[in-house]
Motif scaffolding. Structure first.
Motif, mmCIF file in Angstrom:
data_model
loop_
_atom_site.group_PDB
_atom_site.id
_atom_site.type_symbol
_atom_site.label_atom_id
_atom_site.label_comp_id
_atom_site.label_asym_id
_atom_site.label_seq_id
_atom_site.Cartn_x
_atom_site.Cartn_y
_atom_site.Cartn_z
ATOM 1 N N TYR A 211 31.405 -60.426 -60.544
ATOM 2 C CA TYR A 211 32.549 -59.884 -61.289
ATOM 3 C C TYR A 211 32.234 -58.603 -62.049
ATOM 4 O O TYR A 211 33.123 -57.778 -62.249
ATOM 5 C CB TYR A 211 33.100 -60.925 -62.262
ATOM 6 C CG TYR A 211 33.790 -62.053 -61.563
ATOM 7 C CD1 TYR A 211 35.066 -61.877 -61.034
ATOM 8 C CD2 TYR A 211 33.166 -63.281 -61.392
ATOM 9 C CE1 TYR A 211 35.707 -62.905 -60.368
ATOM 10 C CE2 TYR A 211 33.796 -64.316 -60.725
ATOM 11 C CZ TYR A 211 35.068 -64.113 -60.221
ATOM 12 O OH TYR A 211 35.695 -65.136 -59.553
ATOM 13 N N HIS A 267 42.320 -62.496 -61.816
ATOM 14 C CA HIS A 267 41.599 -63.480 -60.993
ATOM 15 C C HIS A 267 41.959 -64.890 -61.459
ATOM 16 O O HIS A 267 42.200 -65.786 -60.652
ATOM 17 C CB HIS A 267 40.084 -63.292 -61.134
ATOM 18 C CG HIS A 267 39.494 -62.189 -60.302
ATOM 19 N ND1 HIS A 267 39.467 -62.212 -58.931
ATOM 20 C CD2 HIS A 267 38.857 -61.039 -60.658
ATOM 21 C CE1 HIS A 267 38.849 -61.113 -58.476
ATOM 22 N NE2 HIS A 267 38.481 -60.388 -59.504
ATOM 23 N N SER A 268 41.958 -65.085 -62.777
ATOM 24 C CA SER A 268 42.203 -66.424 -63.332
ATOM 25 C C SER A 268 43.627 -66.880 -63.052
ATOM 26 O O SER A 268 43.856 -68.048 -62.685
ATOM 27 C CB SER A 268 41.953 -66.430 -64.849
ATOM 28 O OG SER A 268 40.609 -66.108 -65.140
ATOM 29 N N ASN A 270 45.610 -65.896 -60.551
ATOM 30 C CA ASN A 270 45.737 -66.184 -59.116
ATOM 31 C C ASN A 270 45.012 -67.476 -58.741
ATOM 32 O O ASN A 270 45.516 -68.266 -57.933
ATOM 33 C CB ASN A 270 45.183 -65.018 -58.289
ATOM 34 C CG ASN A 270 46.162 -63.848 -58.204
ATOM 35 O OD1 ASN A 270 47.247 -63.903 -58.778
ATOM 36 N ND2 ASN A 270 45.770 -62.794 -57.493
ATOM 37 N N ALA A 271 43.834 -67.688 -59.334
ATOM 38 C CA ALA A 271 43.057 -68.883 -58.993
ATOM 39 C C ALA A 271 43.778 -70.142 -59.461
ATOM 40 O O ALA A 271 43.798 -71.157 -58.752
ATOM 41 C CB ALA A 271 41.662 -68.810 -59.620
ATOM 42 N N GLY A 311 37.926 -67.150 -61.431
ATOM 43 C CA GLY A 311 38.536 -66.867 -60.144
ATOM 44 C C GLY A 311 38.026 -67.700 -58.986
ATOM 45 O O GLY A 311 38.377 -67.432 -57.836
ATOM 46 N N SER A 344 39.879 -61.336 -51.735
ATOM 47 C CA SER A 344 39.621 -62.772 -51.640
ATOM 48 C C SER A 344 38.638 -63.071 -50.519
ATOM 49 O O SER A 344 38.693 -62.448 -49.455
ATOM 50 C CB SER A 344 40.933 -63.518 -51.386
ATOM 51 O OG SER A 344 41.783 -63.398 -52.508
ATOM 52 N N SER A 372 36.759 -67.463 -53.335
ATOM 53 C CA SER A 372 36.749 -66.468 -54.391
ATOM 54 C C SER A 372 38.128 -65.817 -54.364
ATOM 55 O O SER A 372 38.455 -65.064 -53.449
ATOM 56 C CB SER A 372 35.650 -65.435 -54.146
ATOM 57 O OG SER A 372 35.713 -64.421 -55.136
ATOM 58 N N ILE A 375 42.432 -60.389 -56.405
ATOM 59 C CA ILE A 375 43.573 -59.984 -57.235
ATOM 60 C C ILE A 375 44.722 -59.417 -56.394
ATOM 61 O O ILE A 375 45.553 -58.654 -56.881
ATOM 62 C CB ILE A 375 43.146 -58.992 -58.346
ATOM 63 C CG1 ILE A 375 42.591 -57.684 -57.773
ATOM 64 C CG2 ILE A 375 42.095 -59.639 -59.251
ATOM 65 C CD1 ILE A 375 42.328 -56.620 -58.850
#
Ligand SMILES: *Cc1c(COP(=O)(O)O)cnc(C)c1O
Length: 404
Positions: A211, A267-268, A270-271, A311, A344, A372, A375
């Motif tokens: 990251y 990232h967070s 989307n994850a 993520g 990703s 992974s 974004i």
């Protein structure tokens, strides 16, 4: 005493300000907003030993690396940052600086495969003993530490690949009670979500490849710590072994760090959407994501990872066939090792990143896929995973047909 930007009472104090400005002052000779890449191996001295700005030879110090090191210290809110050519080089330097033959390392049982390989295959032959414990179980850690003193307690949280969350504050004080150094691999959370030094850890290590760099275009590693004396010894080992990042790599990492806060936030988000989607599908055996209420460490994760859960999402598909089909048929989630970039990626740890753990007590289940989550637009990600689930189901029915 090191003086870095975040010590200035009048300087910026917020995480994103430090990520952008710590160590990143404009070039005083030209006014260039971005500090230059110092592609120079050596530096002209005024007279013998009279150095300009402390630089003599780029293995010992290079201005581009210094800029990154101050930025690293800034974002982890530590006194000293050191930049290495890879995460494993950083780990190796730290371990060889603090360990002597006969010493023991106690490490978590869900661990990046390369860290375990370094400990078990490189350091053990030099007389280091490696023991493994579930670091989410504080009683088990206490029992291990009192049974036999360890020099280092190695904490990876959230862990790779099962995303288990260990209590950094509690483990650090346990380590100190037994005279061990508490080291946190902060690669997954990043200082945007958790700052282990503030929780009592002695040192933070990073694969900056992930990251911090954030764009899958550079390999790098880092150590951040507060202890002046240990930092001095680390710099000595780093210079003596030549384990330094080059200026172009350091510059790329610095550029990545400037957007760390906004990237990790996205990232967070989307994850979490991916984890909820997979769980709600009812088509997978388990989803491992600390942001889900179903995760065994969810409560601790909510306390320790203040601004998001990161993520990485791992998924148990129920069979190795289904996991392989799922991984290979995702499209936007490209089949590759590594993580933490804007794009990703899908990884099959059993045979890829964690292959070196096969046959050990740390072996990764063969039905596990690690995602992974990048974004990109989240709808595209979910559609891609829906197709991958169809393919994984196909694997099951194809096998059922074989059996018939
Ligand atoms: C990738 C990784 C490492 C190793 O870093 P490199 O930069 O590949 O040497 C260490 N720890 C974790 C958690 C990682 O994901």
């Amino acid at each position: 005493m090191t003086h870095s930007a975040h010590d200035e009472p009048s300087g910026p104090a917020g995480f994103d300000s430090l990520a952008i400005h710590a160590g990143q002052a404009f070039d005083p000779t030209t006014g260039a907003v971005i500090p230059p890449v110092y592609l120079s191996s050596t530096f002209v001295q005024r007279s013998i030993g009279d150095l300009r700005g402390g630089y003599e030879y780029s293995r010992s110090a290079n201005p581009t690396r210094t800029a990154l090191e101050q930025q690293l210290a800034g974002i982890e809110r530590g006194a000293h940052g050191l930049s290495f050519p890879s995460g494993l080089a950083a780990e190796d330097a730290l371990l060889r600086t603090v360990l002597r033959p006969g010493d023991e390392v106690l490490t978590g049982n869900d661990l990046y495969g390369g860290t375990y390989r370094l400990l078990a295959r490189v350091l053990e032959p030099w007389g280091i003993a490696v023991r493994v414990v579930d670091t989410t179980d504080l009683d088990a850690v206490r029992a291990e530490l009192s049974a036999s003193p360890a020099k280092v307690l190695w904490i990876e949280t959230p862990s790779n690949p099962l995303l288990r969350v260990s209590d950094i504050a509690a483990l650090s004080s346990l380590a100190h009670e037994f005279g061990a150094l508490a080291v946190v691999d902060n690669t997954f959370a990043t200082p945007a979500l958790q700052q282990p030094l503030a929780l009592g850890a002695d040192a933070v290590v990073h694969s900056a490849t992930k990251y911090l760099g954030g764009h899958s275009d550079v390999i790098g590693g880092a150590i951040v710590l507060n202890d002046d004396e240990l930092a001095e010894r680390l710099r000595f080992v780093q210079n003596s072994t030549g384990s330094v990042s080059g200026p172009l790599d350091a510059w790329l990492t610095s550029r990545g760090i400037k957007t760390l806060g906004v990237r990790v936030q996205r990232h967070s988000e989307n994850a979490l959407a991916v984890a909820r989607f997979l769980e709600a599908s009812g088509r997978v055996a388990a989803v491992h994501y600390p942001g889900l209420a179903s995760h065994p460490d969810h409560e601790l994760a909510r306390r320790q990872l203040a601004a998001g859960f990161g993520g990485i999402v791992s998924v148990s598909l129920g069979s190795s066939d289904a996991a392989r089909r799922f991984t290979e048929s995702a499209g936007l989630f490209q089949l590759a090792e590594s993580l933490g970039g804007v794009e990703s990626l899908a990884n099959y740890p059993h045979a890829m990143t964690h292959a070196s753990l096969q046959g050990t007590e740390l072996a990764v289940p063969d039905d596990l896929v690690r995602l992974s989550v990048g974004i990109e637009s989240v709808d595209d990600l979910l559609r891609d995973l829906g197709r991958a689930l169809d393919a994984a189901d196909g694997a099951v029915s194809a096998r059922a047909e074989d059996a018939r």
